[in-house]
Design an enzyme around this catalytic site. Sequence first.
Site, short mmCIF file in Angstrom:
data_model
loop_
_atom_site.label_atom_id
_atom_site.label_comp_id
_atom_site.label_asym_id
_atom_site.label_seq_id
_atom_site.Cartn_x
_atom_site.Cartn_y
_atom_site.Cartn_z
CB SER A 97 7.68 -1.85 0.94
OG SER A 97 8.57 -1.48 -0.21
CB VAL A 98 3.30 0.20 3.74
CG1 VAL A 98 2.36 0.16 4.82
CG2 VAL A 98 4.70 1.46 4.77
CE LYS A 138 7.67 3.42 7.48
NZ LYS A 138 7.26 4.85 7.87
CG ASP A 159 8.63 14.44 5.45
OD1 ASP A 159 9.00 15.19 4.39
OD2 ASP A 159 8.93 12.66 4.47
CB ILE A 193 -1.33 -0.19 0.70
CG1 ILE A 193 -0.36 -0.19 2.49
CG2 ILE A 193 -2.21 -0.74 0.99
CD1 ILE A 193 -1.31 -0.18 3.67
P1 ADP Z 1 7.64 6.21 4.28
O1 ADP Z 1 8.58 6.58 5.83
O2 ADP Z 1 8.26 5.65 2.88
O3 ADP Z 1 6.98 7.08 3.21
P2 ADP Z 1 5.11 6.06 5.19
O4 ADP Z 1 4.75 5.86 7.37
O5 ADP Z 1 4.89 6.99 5.59
O6 ADP Z 1 6.63 4.99 5.06
O7 ADP Z 1 3.60 5.13 4.48
C1 ADP Z 1 4.09 5.01 3.39
C2 ADP Z 1 2.45 4.95 3.49
O8 ADP Z 1 1.97 3.86 4.00
C3 ADP Z 1 1.78 6.19 3.63
O9 ADP Z 1 1.88 7.55 2.75
C4 ADP Z 1 0.31 5.40 3.55
O10 ADP Z 1 -0.54 5.62 2.33
C5 ADP Z 1 0.26 4.04 3.99
N1 ADP Z 1 0.73 3.80 5.11
C6 ADP Z 1 1.25 4.28 6.28
N2 ADP Z 1 0.26 3.46 7.50
C7 ADP Z 1 -0.52 3.21 7.42
C8 ADP Z 1 -1.54 2.96 8.16
N3 ADP Z 1 -1.05 2.31 9.56
N4 ADP Z 1 -2.82 2.59 7.43
C9 ADP Z 1 -2.82 2.47 6.26
N5 ADP Z 1 -1.50 3.08 5.44
C10 ADP Z 1 -0.40 3.82 5.96
MG MG Z 2 6.06 9.04 3.74
#
Ligand code: ADP
Ligand code: MG
Length: 522
Positions: free
Chosen positions: A64-65, A83, A170, A57
């Site tokens: 990568s999430v 994550k 951020d 996602i």
């Molecule tokens: P990065 O450090 O790679 O930017 P993030 O923590 O911002 O990682 O997560 C990347 C993306 O994953 C987010 O922009 C969101 O779309 C999705 N995401 C992250 N955490 C969640 C969550 N708890 N529930 C749903 N989507 C999530």
């Molecule tokens: Mg992010």
Amino acid sequence: MELSPLCTEGISTDGCVVKSVRGHRKSKVPRDLEIDIEFLYKAVPQLAKVFRIIDKIGEGTFSSVYLGEAQMRDGRREMFALKHLIPTSHPTRIAAELQCLTVAGGRENVMGVTYCFRKEDHVVIVMPYMEHQAIVDIIGSLSFEEVRLYIYHLLKALRHIHQFGIIHRDIKPNNFLYNRSSKMYALVDFGLAQGTEETQIELLKVDLTGLRKVPRPVFGERNLNSCTPAPSTTKQVAAKTELVKPSKTEDPATRRYSSASRSLLPVRAQSSSQKPQRTVQQSLTCNCYLTDRVCNVCMSRKQQVAPRAGTPGFRAPEVLTKCPNQGTAIDVWSAGVILLSLLSGRYPFFKASDDLIALTQIMTIRGSRETIQAAKAFGKAVVCSRELPRQDLRTLCETLRGRRPSPDDEVPPFPEASKDSTVTHRHKDNTPTHCPSERTSKQHINGAGQTLPNHQEHSESSETTRYVKQSSVTSRKVEEDERGWDKVPDEAYDLLDQLLDLNPATRITAAQALQHPLFTDL
Ligand code: ADP
Ligand code: MG
Ligand code: ZN
């Protein structure tokens, strides 16, 4: 690597995740995704005992999430966001991210954490999954009331983390999840967070500057942060960013861009005294001060080290000029950029490939004199090759929404459009030339005839769509009025003005902003 009690294998924070639900995997997942998921199961085998990983996602530079489903003891199935942090992340950095989530998360619109897995250098943070919409997809249909609530809830999250002495660093829509139908909000991604002097997060007391370098690509995955062609297919595309250096034989047009990109320079603050101290400082004196050139002395100067994380378009002026004392005010600025974006209906609003371009774009909105003056207040000298007047925020937003006439609806796509402008080029000599978003982007002219950083406009051919556009202007306006864009109160622009205060010392805080008249009923 000692992370936190959460990271000891096998114990969930609520002890409820037990039964493996693997084996229910869908047979029809795209090949690449399948490979990524298989890789994750191999890297962190404990995951397989608990989760059925369904989808990816999110994919960024540092993680990568994935979406994972777990069957709970009582038989319920629950969704989680997994994550997977880039294995090259610094252990302290990872631990700090986790500590922010565990200490401040789970309330006040800040995402919480359920669990954490680790095997060797692979770390997976498990969070409750929150379904959300990307702002870029819904910005065109948001009502003013939705925007007001969105900003209110973002400010609430900021007040909360700032109380803990956490600077997120951020803040942008991708990191503030929004579920439009359930009206849920969650601040995520403490991967760049830093502590204030009085931070309550132990691990943020460590100097984390420079711990999160741009990593080499791992996981064999695409890096969506760089300017690669949009992966429309699931075909693997190598992250490729070409730097085009100005050659000796550059043509005048190229030179124009490169000089434009250099026309704006944060330089060392000098005393107002006309005679600079010619002792130790001698090697720092140069010929280009207050000009729009860069001399060799400047080029060889050691870069000032200051935290400079985040996304250029959301960075505060004090971040862009590498001011060493940065506080929670930088997150408030980013919230201001988000509000500006939502009020004007343009996302992203500032789209800059580097900090000087970002600063120039800020000047086109907030005024060059005002920016220079604010920078002086925090000890930075900024030079701009031409004066840019400050914009009235309501006029600006209403013009960009198409509610007010602009001198010319659209100008030809860059670069032809910017011949007369020396400061607003987004094409710098080192911008990737094959970036599709750059190629299709258009610059807009606002009411004052200023070239604006544009965005989010669908790349229609202006010739063929002109009629369609004009006839739809009226119906669009009616729709907009229904969404409350005909009666945006002055308070909204007043708050925007205070969030986008160029001087961090006078910028409104998140706590103060929540007391703003715009939110009296909330
Ligand atoms: P990065 O450090 O790679 O930017 P993030 O923590 O911002 O990682 O997560 C990347 C993306 O994953 C987010 O922009 C969101 O779309 C999705 N995401 C992250 N955490 C969640 C969550 N708890 N529930 C749903 N989507 C999530
Ligand atoms: Mg992010
Ligand atoms: Zn110089």
